[in-house]
Design an enzyme around this catalytic site. Sequence first.
Site, mmCIF file in Angstrom:
data_model
loop_
_atom_site.group_PDB
_atom_site.id
_atom_site.type_symbol
_atom_site.label_atom_id
_atom_site.label_comp_id
_atom_site.label_asym_id
_atom_site.label_seq_id
_atom_site.Cartn_x
_atom_site.Cartn_y
_atom_site.Cartn_z
ATOM 1 N N ASN A 287 -21.054 1.772 14.268
ATOM 2 C CA ASN A 287 -19.947 2.043 15.207
ATOM 3 C C ASN A 287 -19.647 0.789 16.019
ATOM 4 O OD1 ASN A 287 -20.504 4.542 14.244
ATOM 5 N ND2 ASN A 287 -21.239 5.400 16.177
ATOM 6 N N HIS B 294 29.139 -2.008 21.628
ATOM 7 C CA HIS B 294 29.631 -0.871 20.826
ATOM 8 C C HIS B 294 30.250 -1.336 19.508
ATOM 9 C CE1 HIS B 294 29.386 1.458 24.621
ATOM 10 N NE2 HIS B 294 29.874 0.341 25.146
ATOM 11 N N SER C 179 23.330 -9.427 -8.554
ATOM 12 C CA SER C 179 23.410 -8.109 -9.160
ATOM 13 C C SER C 179 23.365 -8.259 -10.673
ATOM 14 C CB SER C 179 24.717 -7.441 -8.732
ATOM 15 O OG SER C 179 25.145 -6.518 -9.708
ATOM 16 N N LYS D 113 28.249 -10.856 -6.967
ATOM 17 C CA LYS D 113 27.428 -10.466 -5.818
ATOM 18 C C LYS D 113 26.385 -11.520 -5.416
ATOM 19 C CE LYS D 113 27.596 -6.964 -3.947
ATOM 20 N NZ LYS D 113 26.975 -5.685 -4.308
ATOM 21 N N GLU E 199 17.827 -7.176 4.223
ATOM 22 C CA GLU E 199 17.707 -5.721 4.020
ATOM 23 C C GLU E 199 16.247 -5.296 3.939
ATOM 24 O OE1 GLU E 199 21.405 -4.314 1.389
ATOM 25 O OE2 GLU E 199 20.404 -6.072 0.600
ATOM 26 N N GLN F 230 -12.157 5.600 11.043
ATOM 27 C CA GLN F 230 -12.074 4.739 9.860
ATOM 28 C C GLN F 230 -10.618 4.593 9.392
ATOM 29 O OE1 GLN F 230 -15.166 4.855 6.742
ATOM 30 N NE2 GLN F 230 -13.556 5.523 5.347
HETATM 31 N N1 ARG Z 1 -16.856 2.799 7.655
HETATM 32 C C1 ARG Z 1 -16.892 3.188 9.035
HETATM 33 C C2 ARG Z 1 -15.522 2.937 9.692
HETATM 34 O O1 ARG Z 1 -14.737 2.238 9.137
HETATM 35 C C3 ARG Z 1 -17.936 2.395 9.753
HETATM 36 C C4 ARG Z 1 -18.606 3.120 10.853
HETATM 37 C C5 ARG Z 1 -19.344 4.288 10.339
HETATM 38 N N2 ARG Z 1 -20.162 4.869 11.328
HETATM 39 C C6 ARG Z 1 -20.739 6.054 11.126
HETATM 40 N N3 ARG Z 1 -21.457 6.491 12.066
HETATM 41 N N4 ARG Z 1 -20.531 6.751 10.035
HETATM 42 O O2 ARG Z 1 -15.246 3.447 10.754
#
Ligand code: ARG
Length: 464
Positions: free
Chosen positions: A116, A162, A283, A289, A296, A328
Site C-alpha cells: 500500500n 456567440h 480523403s 480534401k 479533430e 488499483q
Molecule cells: N497492485 C496493488 C495496487 O495497484 C498494489 C497494492 C496491493 N495491496 C494490497 N494490500 N493488496 O493497488
Amino acid sequence: MNNENKPVKPWGGVFTESTDSRMEAFSESISFDKRMFEQDVRGSIAHARMLADVGLLTRDEFEAIERELLEIKDRIARGEFEFSRSLEDIHMHVEKALIDKLGDVGRKLHTARSRNDQVSLDFRLWIRDAIDKLDALLTDLQKSFVGRCDGDFDVVVPAYTHARRAQPVLAPHVWLAFVEKFQRDRERLADCRKRVNSLNLGTAACAGTSLPIDRTKVAEYLGFDSIVANSVDASSDRDFAVEFAFDMAQIALHLSVWAEDWIWQSTVEFDFLKLPQSFCTGSSIMPQKVNPDALELIRGKTARVVGNLQSLLMLTKGIPLAYDRDLQEDKEPIFDSFETVAASLAIAAPLVAGAELKRESISARLDEGYLDATSLMEYLIRKGVPQRAAHGVVGRLVRQGIESGKALAQFPIETLKEACELVDESVYDYLGALNAVNALKSYGSSAPEQVRFQIDSWKKKLGL
Ligand code: ARG
C-alpha cells in the site's frame, strides 16, 4: 498449499489454497503498473538506504540490495525481464527478482513497508515526473504561439462572441489568449505537484511501524518537500491523482477549444488560416480534401481525458479508510490521460508554428459585420452622450447600414450628424476595424501598445 511450479506469493502462511488462475488474471496490475518500474526501484533504494542508516540493514546488505535493484531496473529497461501475472504487480516482481538473487538479504527489503505504501509512493513519483514532462510540453506550445506574434502583429482579425463578429483585435492578442490559458494550466500543475510531492512512505499498511525508521531521510533521498503526517490518510489518499486528472482534463479542454476555433477558421467559408499540410490528411474518395484531422483528433481525444477524470471521481467516492483494492483502478485512467494529453500537446506545438494567416482574405472582409460599432458608441460617450442613448444611436445606424448595404465608415457626415448632432469629422478616425483597434486603450485590451507590452513580457518569461 502452493503449486510447485508457481512463484510463491508473499502472503504465504495463512493460505492453504493456491490462487485460482482466473483470479490471478482478474487481479493482476502488472500489465499496466510495470511502467512504474523505474520509480519502484528508486523508491526501494531510498527505503533500503534509510534502513541501513537506522541499523535495520548493514551497509554491505544495503550495497548488495542497491546493486541488484539497479541491475533489475536495467534488465527491465532492456526488455530482458520476464513478467508473470501470477506476481500481481511491479512491487512483487522487483522484490521477487531481488530475493532470487540475494536470498535472505533480499527478504529484508520489505521491512517496515507495505505494498500500500509502495504503490502510492511509486504513483507519486511517476506523477511528479509526468507533471514535469507536461510542463515542458506546455511551454513548447506557449513558445509556438508567442513565436508567431511578431510576424502576425499587423493582422487585425474579428474577435467573436456567440460565434458572431464582435470587436476587432490584433491576431497576436488571440494567440496570447491561448498562452494565458496554458500558463494557468502550468500553474495548476505546479500547485498539484506540491501535494504530490509529499512522502507517504513509512506508514506501513496504515498504522505506521514499531521499527525505528526515519522518514525524513527517505524524503530527502527522494526529493520530497514534505511528509504526509497521518498514516491512515497516507494509505488512503488519492486526492493527488484526482487533482492531476482534473489538471489534465483542463489542458485537454483548452486544446479542444483551440482545435475547434482553428477547424472553423481554416474552412473555405472562413478562409482565415492555412494549416500545415504535414499535419493534415486527405480523403480516399474526394481528391480535393485536405482535412484537419490533427485538430479533430485533439478535440475528440478530450472526451477520454474528461472520462478518465470522471472515473477517478467515482472510484474514490465512498471507499472506506484506509487502502482498498479498488485503488488499483486509479492508474490506467491517469496513464491514459497523460499519454493522450502529452501526444496532443506534442502535435499542437508544430501545428501552431506551421500555420499561416490568410491576410488578404481576412482583410477583404474585415469591414463586414460592424466590428467598429462599439468604437462609434464609445466615441459618442466621450462626446458626452449617456451610454444607453449612444447604444441606441449606433444600433439605429447599424440597422440603416444593413438596409443600405453600407459600413459605418461609408456614411457621409450628414447622416452621422443626423443620428447625433455631437458628431464631427473626427469620427472617421474611429470607424473601420483598424481604427477601432487603434482606439483601444485599457490594460489587457488589444490596443497595439498593450499587445506589444504583453508579447515582450511573454518573450522574457519564456526565454525567447
Ligand atoms: N497492485 C496493488 C495496487 O495497484 C498494489 C497494492 C496491493 N495491496 C494490497 N494490500 N493488496 O493497488
